[in-house]
Each structure stands twice: as C-alpha cells, then as structure tokens.
Scaffold this active site. Sequence first.
Site, mmCIF file in Angstrom:
data_model
loop_
_atom_site.group_PDB
_atom_site.id
_atom_site.type_symbol
_atom_site.label_atom_id
_atom_site.label_comp_id
_atom_site.label_asym_id
_atom_site.label_seq_id
_atom_site.Cartn_x
_atom_site.Cartn_y
_atom_site.Cartn_z
ATOM 1 N N GLY A 122 0.494 -1.008 -0.080
ATOM 2 C CA GLY A 122 -0.010 0.181 0.158
ATOM 3 C C GLY A 122 1.302 1.612 -0.025
ATOM 4 C CG LEU A 180 1.999 3.551 6.180
ATOM 5 C CD1 LEU A 180 2.789 4.718 6.078
ATOM 6 C CD2 LEU A 180 0.765 3.620 7.071
ATOM 7 C CG ASP A 193 -6.245 -12.272 4.415
ATOM 8 O OD1 ASP A 193 -6.497 -11.351 4.877
ATOM 9 O OD2 ASP A 193 -6.729 -13.021 3.895
ATOM 10 C CB ALA A 223 -6.362 -0.615 6.373
ATOM 11 C CB THR A 234 -8.141 1.991 2.165
ATOM 12 O OG1 THR A 234 -7.116 1.623 0.890
ATOM 13 C CG2 THR A 234 -7.115 2.275 3.419
ATOM 14 C CE1 TYR A 239 -10.778 2.602 5.432
ATOM 15 C CE2 TYR A 239 -11.109 5.179 6.915
ATOM 16 C CZ TYR A 239 -10.189 4.150 6.422
ATOM 17 O OH TYR A 239 -8.765 4.318 5.927
ATOM 18 C CE LYS A 280 -8.248 2.167 9.389
ATOM 19 N NZ LYS A 280 -6.848 1.337 9.594
#
Length: 325
Positions: free
Chosen positions: A10, A12, A38, A65, A67, A130, A134
């Site tokens: 990803g 980040l 995973d 995540a 996202t 979402y 989170k």
Amino acid sequence: MRWLITGSGGQLGQCLVASVQARKNESLAGALDHAEFDIAKPGALEGLLRTGAAGEPDVLINAAAFTAVDRCESEEALAWRVNGEAPGWLAEDCGAEGLAFVHVSTDYVFSGTDSRPYPENGSVAPRTAYGRSKAEGERRVVDLLPEALVVRTSWVFGPGRNFVGSILRQARQRAAGEEGGPLRVVSDQSGSPTYAADLAEGILDLATLAFGPKAADARAEATDSDRARPREERGEMRGVFHLANSGSTTWFEFARAILDEAGYADLGIVPLATDELDLPAERPRWSVLGCERAARLGVGLRPWRDALRAYLGSASGMALREEPV
Ligand SMILES: NC(=O)c1ccc[n+]([C@@H]2O[C@H](COP(=O)([O-])OP(=O)(O)OC[C@H]3O[C@@H](n4cnc5c(N)ncnc54)[C@H](OP(=O)(O)O)[C@@H]3O)[C@@H](O)[C@H]2O)c1
C-alpha cells in the site's frame, strides 16, 4: 530494531519499507503484501512467526487495511473482518510472541462534524462502515495489547492511487484535449493532506521512542517509586497518537495547489458541495487531527504544501528525509 511491515504494497506500506531500509541502525525483518500475508485470519501472524518466514522482528507495523470507503458500505462484513477484527488478532499474536505493535488508523473514527482539531482522546463517533470498522480495530488493539501504539492519520497521498494522482490525470486529459471544461472539486470538506513518506518517518520515530533501546533502558532502570507515577508523567508511550502533515485545507484548495505546483496554473476548478456527489459513504466535513501528543515528544510532520512539493518532485513518490534519524 528489526521491523515487520504488513500491507507493504500500500501507499504507507511501501514508504515504511523504504524508510526502514534507509535508516542505518534498523533492519527489515519482513515486508508482507496482501498476496503474501492476509491479516484477516486469526492466529496467522503467530503461525508465520513460528515458521521463521518473517525473520525475527522486534516491532510489527500494520499498514494493511480495506481502505475503499464506498465499497466498505456494501462489503461491511469484509471491512469489519479486515479493519475491525484482524488488528485484534495481530495484537494478540504480538503479545504472545513478545513483539511491539503499531497499528494505523484514520480520522474517519470521528463524526467529522466538528470545527476544532480532534484531540487524541476525543470521542469516537464514526458515521460510515469504514469508520466503524476502523474504530473497532483501534478498540481491540488498545484492549488486547495496552502497550501498543495506534497512529491515526488523514488524507494520505504517496506511491499508489490517491487524490493527487487523480487531479493530475484529469489535468493531463484536459491538456491533451481528451476532456473539456474545468475540474469540479468539493470545497466543503477540511483536512490535512499527509504524505505517506513523511508519515512513515513519523511512525518510525514514534515507535523508536516507545520501543527502542533507550525506552528499554529506562524501563529496566525504573525504581518502584517511578513505576508508581502515572504512565504519562513518567513518559511511557502507549495508546493513540495523531500524525498528519501540519496545516489544513479543503479538497478544492488542495487541488488548486496540486495544479499550481505541477504547472497547470491556468486550469480552472469549480467548487462543488459534498451533497452534489451522492456517494455511498458519508464524507466527514471536518477531518483535522490535533497532533499534540506526538509534537510534545518532538515528532511532527512538515506543512502539507512542502510535503506536496516533495512528492511531486520525487519520481518514486517516496522522497525520503535527507538525514533519517
Ligand atoms: N488513504 C488514506 O487517505 C488514509 C487516510 C487515513 C488513514 N488511513 C489509514 O492508513 C493506513 C494505510 O493506508 P494506505 O493509504 O497506505 O492504504 P492502501 O494504499 O489502500 O494500502 C492498504 C494495503 O492493505 C492491503 N490489504 C487489504 N486487505 C488486506 C488483508 N486482508 N491482508 C493484508 N493486506 C491487505 C491492500 O492490498 P490490496 O490493494 O491488494 O487490497 C493495500 O496494499 C490504513 O490503516 C488506512 O486506514 C489512510
């Protein structure tokens, strides 16, 4: 320290891997992208560590995540598993295996209806699938592994699909005559754009302060009276931190800055109201995070416009600091 990164494919994740590799005294125990690992399987990390396939890490940073905020509305069970349950499973495995843990979260855990920067201990009130998923992930991490760090951030851009790339693509299409008319960008949502490369550096700095050799020495040297003092007072780091590039803006103003910095100053933008978009997930009107806890420890990210310039000037989308800590 030896670092293990999940979600390494990803925005980040890629920057975390690059930052660890650029630091002299740090080593990468493993970088696991979605295809390799995973996170959404209970006990998966413990199993992986037992085989030795992920080296011998000291710290896990979870940058994985689900996202896609609109898809989370229609795929809520998957969002709950990946963003809500999996961080708890990782925290449990880290606790069992003696690893320090850093989990990454989002401004979407807040209601998005305020007008002052959200403090780290502000009330969580998510309004989307979402955000709810989170918030659950954060809650489980803090409950199951109180020593863990949870780092919330906002409006991330870096190597991968993001708002900056989308604005530049639309600008190129207009310059090439493939599309006509001005860009239309929402002007009633405020937040702090955050460059993934800066965020990665900030996360490594915070984690080094919390779990590095100096923190270990301080814990070993602590007397009984030190331990009797409140955790914050004796400088022990745990729980929620906010990290975002400093300053705030709207998507509209951010788009204007992207176009101006990239040589499209003549291209017009028309402001749009969020309600005109009719998206599946509600968008927070206010996403600005107060980053005081990190700032008190000397960890802060540069102004968002400087970060944008660095991103646009870096071919890889990962301009690293010249002198990493
Ligand atoms: N992007 C933002 O604007 C933003 C804002 C605030 C906070 N955050 C938070 O910042 C963190 C990093 O976000 P980002 O921008 O780097 O997101 P990203 O580019 O979407 O990266 C997330 C990575 O996680 C992977 N992933 C998804 N499900 C997984 C699973 N079950 N197991 C392992 N890997 C999985 C994805 O792989 P696939 O692509 O193959 O699914 C992707 O490579 C996340 O915690 C996010 O919630 C992001």
